[in-house]
Design a protein around this motif. Structure first.
Motif, PDB file in Angstrom:
ATOM      1  N   TYR A 105      -0.119   3.575  -6.977  1.00 46.99           N
ATOM      2  CA  TYR A 105       1.094   4.405  -6.998  1.00 46.99           C
ATOM      3  C   TYR A 105       2.334   3.507  -7.057  1.00 46.99           C
ATOM      4  CZ  TYR A 105       4.522   7.777  -5.097  1.00 46.99           C
ATOM      5  OH  TYR A 105       5.605   8.570  -4.882  1.00 46.99           O
ATOM      6  N   LEU A 106       2.342   2.423  -6.260  1.00 45.76           N
ATOM      7  CA  LEU A 106       3.457   1.473  -6.270  1.00 45.76           C
ATOM      8  C   LEU A 106       3.590   0.807  -7.639  1.00 45.76           C
ATOM      9  CD1 LEU A 106       5.685  -0.229  -4.995  1.00 45.76           C
ATOM     10  CD2 LEU A 106       3.917  -1.699  -4.003  1.00 45.76           C
ATOM     11  N   TYR A 116      -7.264   4.882   0.345  1.00 41.95           N
ATOM     12  CA  TYR A 116      -5.849   4.849   0.746  1.00 41.95           C
ATOM     13  C   TYR A 116      -5.164   3.614   0.166  1.00 41.95           C
ATOM     14  CZ  TYR A 116      -1.745   4.235   3.693  1.00 41.95           C
ATOM     15  OH  TYR A 116      -0.463   4.020   4.138  1.00 41.95           O
ATOM     16  N   TYR A 117      -5.792   2.448   0.300  1.00 47.25           N
ATOM     17  CA  TYR A 117      -5.223   1.220  -0.251  1.00 47.25           C
ATOM     18  C   TYR A 117      -5.153   1.285  -1.777  1.00 47.25           C
ATOM     19  CZ  TYR A 117      -5.628  -1.106   4.305  1.00 47.25           C
ATOM     20  OH  TYR A 117      -5.484  -1.466   5.617  1.00 47.25           O
ATOM     21  N   THR A 128       0.804  -1.216   0.000  1.00 45.28           N
ATOM     22  CA  THR A 128       0.000   0.000   0.000  1.00 45.28           C
ATOM     23  C   THR A 128       0.840   1.269   0.000  1.00 45.28           C
ATOM     24  OG1 THR A 128      -0.138  -0.079   2.413  1.00 45.28           O
ATOM     25  CG2 THR A 128      -1.924  -1.113   1.179  1.00 45.28           C
ATOM     26  N   GLU A 129       2.136   1.135   0.160  1.00 39.34           N
ATOM     27  CA  GLU A 129       2.969   2.333   0.243  1.00 39.34           C
ATOM     28  C   GLU A 129       4.367   2.027  -0.281  1.00 39.34           C
ATOM     29  OE1 GLU A 129       4.270   4.711   4.038  1.00 39.34           O
ATOM     30  OE2 GLU A 129       2.160   5.105   3.631  1.00 39.34           O
ATOM     31  N   GLY A 177      -2.505   4.032  -2.898  1.00 41.07           N
ATOM     32  CA  GLY A 177      -1.157   3.632  -2.507  1.00 41.07           C
ATOM     33  C   GLY A 177      -0.644   2.477  -3.349  1.00 41.07           C
ATOM     34  N   SER A 179       3.117  12.158   6.090  1.00 44.49           N
ATOM     35  CA  SER A 179       2.236  12.873   5.167  1.00 44.49           C
ATOM     36  C   SER A 179       1.419  13.968   5.840  1.00 44.49           C
ATOM     37  CB  SER A 179       1.285  11.876   4.478  1.00 44.49           C
ATOM     38  OG  SER A 179       0.567  11.128   5.434  1.00 44.49           O
TER      39      SER A 179
END
Length: 458
Positions: free
Chosen positions: A203-204, A196-197, A140-141, A200, A294
């Motif tokens: 984005y990854l 958020y999941y 997720t990040e 994230g 953040s």
């Protein structure tokens, strides 16, 4: 005269050394024909028919692996995933100025991403296991390590793809760069309505894709692959302009985002080091900590348990935060028993910490119980086997009067280790010969499927 000769000799040796190193690192050695490599990558760009079905099944396998927190299943899904094709196709197209290949790669990658997220979101909408496991949360990040893995993995992938003899490097790159799990996690975020999941994980995936494409582009340019030729000079310039704009619009934001990841990673490592070094008290310990990069300002939140530290120490710690180079960072300290502390939150954190510790202890105890159960089962099997072997041994050795078989723990006093040994005791009416003893020992090894058997004769 001697000095110039020595200098000339040293220079010659140095040049030979450089040539030797250059030959060792020469990428043209064993290289496939450029046009064959371009055709190989172009073929793997398409997502239709079998490729599309393989992607769907791979996504389902990866989703199940994330759902049950199985690393092995996730790795298997990444091995069979065909996602690397269009990503490497984008880098190849940018490197050889092939706008048609670029459009085809982007279109197929878009189809693949859409199908992957749709498939995983459908799975996670119906699965009864809706908890986010650690394997899923890890996607997720992105971190700086994800960027480096994508870059170096992409370099390995395109170099392997340009060889005459194809290796297993490309499936390895697909595993290392983890393209599948982020898409499955994005599907989970969509199914659970958790932005958020979803953001994230996507984005990854974006970061990984861009840096794999970038590494492909760099190697293609470095190895001077033939650029696509056009009959119309105006069209050629227009295509080159499109390719350049696309490359800039893709790479510049991704480099900026990667820089942000690097800065955040350094900040988090610095914060962890600060907590370890500064929060050392004789009767107070850190229960847990939370780092929020953040937020504005950035937040280091620490929950303490034990004796309450006074306001002067807290003020000193906050000054150290500023003096240690933390910019726009706030230190928040919660102590058990202090005024202004949200006791419900602290109690929840304590219970969570106790639960996690107890869960680890329970897991360790379960492993020990399982080991003991196996030992007991093996001991019981040996006892039952002993009676059978005794009767069979009597047939082979008529003078055998008594026989027993058992497992024993043997301690190696020199190496300080303990091992299990199969022990056999045999009593004969008269002392057996060396040949008969060897025959009995070899038969026992074969019959019990043991490497070593200690035979005691009486």
């Amino acid at each position: 005269m001697e000095e110039p000769k020595a200098r000339k000799k040293n220079k010659s040796q140095f040049i030979r050394f450089l040539l030797y190193i250059g030959n060792r690192f020469d990428l043209h050695e064993g290289k496939e024909d450029e046009l064959a490599t371009i055709e190989y990558i172009s073929k793997n760009v398409e997502f239709k028919g079998a490729n599309l079905w393989i992607l769907i099944f791979a996504i389902l396998v990866a989703s199940v692996g994330l759902n049950v927190n199985s690393t092995a299943v996730i790795i298997g899904a990444m091995l069979i995933s065909p996602l690397m094709g269009p990503i490497m196709g984008i880098g190849m197209a940018a490197g050889i100025n092939d706008f048609d290949l670029l459009k085809r790669s982007l279109r197929n990658l878009g189809v693949a991403v859409f199908i992957a997220i749709l498939t995983s979101s459908i799975y996670f909408s119906f699965t009864p296991l809706d908890d986010a496991q650690s394997e899923l949360l890890a996607r997720t990040e992105p971190t700086i390590w994800d960027v480096l893995i994508a870059l170096f993995g992409g370099l390995a992938g395109i170099i392997a793809g340009s060889r005459k003899e194809k290796s297993n490097a490309i499936p390895g790159v697909a595993i290392a760069t983890a393209l599948m799990p982020p898409l499955c996690t994005a599907g989970y975020g969509l199914a659970t309505m958790n932005p958020y999941y979803f953001l994230g994980a996507f984005y990854l995936f974006f970061i990984n894709s861009v840096f794999i494409s970038l590494s492909t582009y760099l190697i293609v340019r470095f190895m001077k692959y033939p650029k696509k030729e056009f009959m119309d000079n105006k069209r050629e310039k227009r295509v080159q302009t499109y390719i350049t704009l696309f490359t800039i619009l893709t790479i510049v934001p991704s480099v900026y985002l990667a820089y942000g990841i690097v800065v955040r990673s350094f900040w988090e490592e610095q914060a962890k080091t600060f907590i370890t070094n500064e929060f050392v008290f004789p009767k107070t310990q850190v229960l847990n900590s939370e780092l929020s990069y953040s937020t504005d300002p950035r937040l280091i939140k620490i929950n303490l348990i034990g004796e309450v530290i006074d306001d002067r120490d807290i003020a000193s710690l906050r000054e150290k935060v500023k003096s240690n180079g933390f910019e726009n960072t706030e230190l928040q300290i919660n102590q058990s028993g202090s005024r202004g502390t949200d006791m419900n939150v602290l109690r929840s954190d304590i219970l969570k910490d106790l639960y996690e510790r107890n869960e680890r202890l329970i897991q360790d105890k379960d492993e020990k119980i399982s080991l003991l159960e196996n030992e007991v089962a093996n001991y019981g099997q040996v006892r039952l086997l002993g009676n059978e072997i005794a009767n069979e041994a009597k047939i082979n050795h008529p003078t055998l009067k008594k026989f027993t078989l058992n497992r024993s723990m043997v301690s190696d006093l020199d190496n300080k280790t303990t091992d299990t040994l199969l022990l056999a005791y045999a009593q004969f009416a008269k002392k057996p010969s060396a040949i008969e003893t060897t025959k009995l020992t070899d038969w026992l090894k074969l019959r019990t499927k043991s490497d070593t058997v200690a035979l005691i004769l009486y």
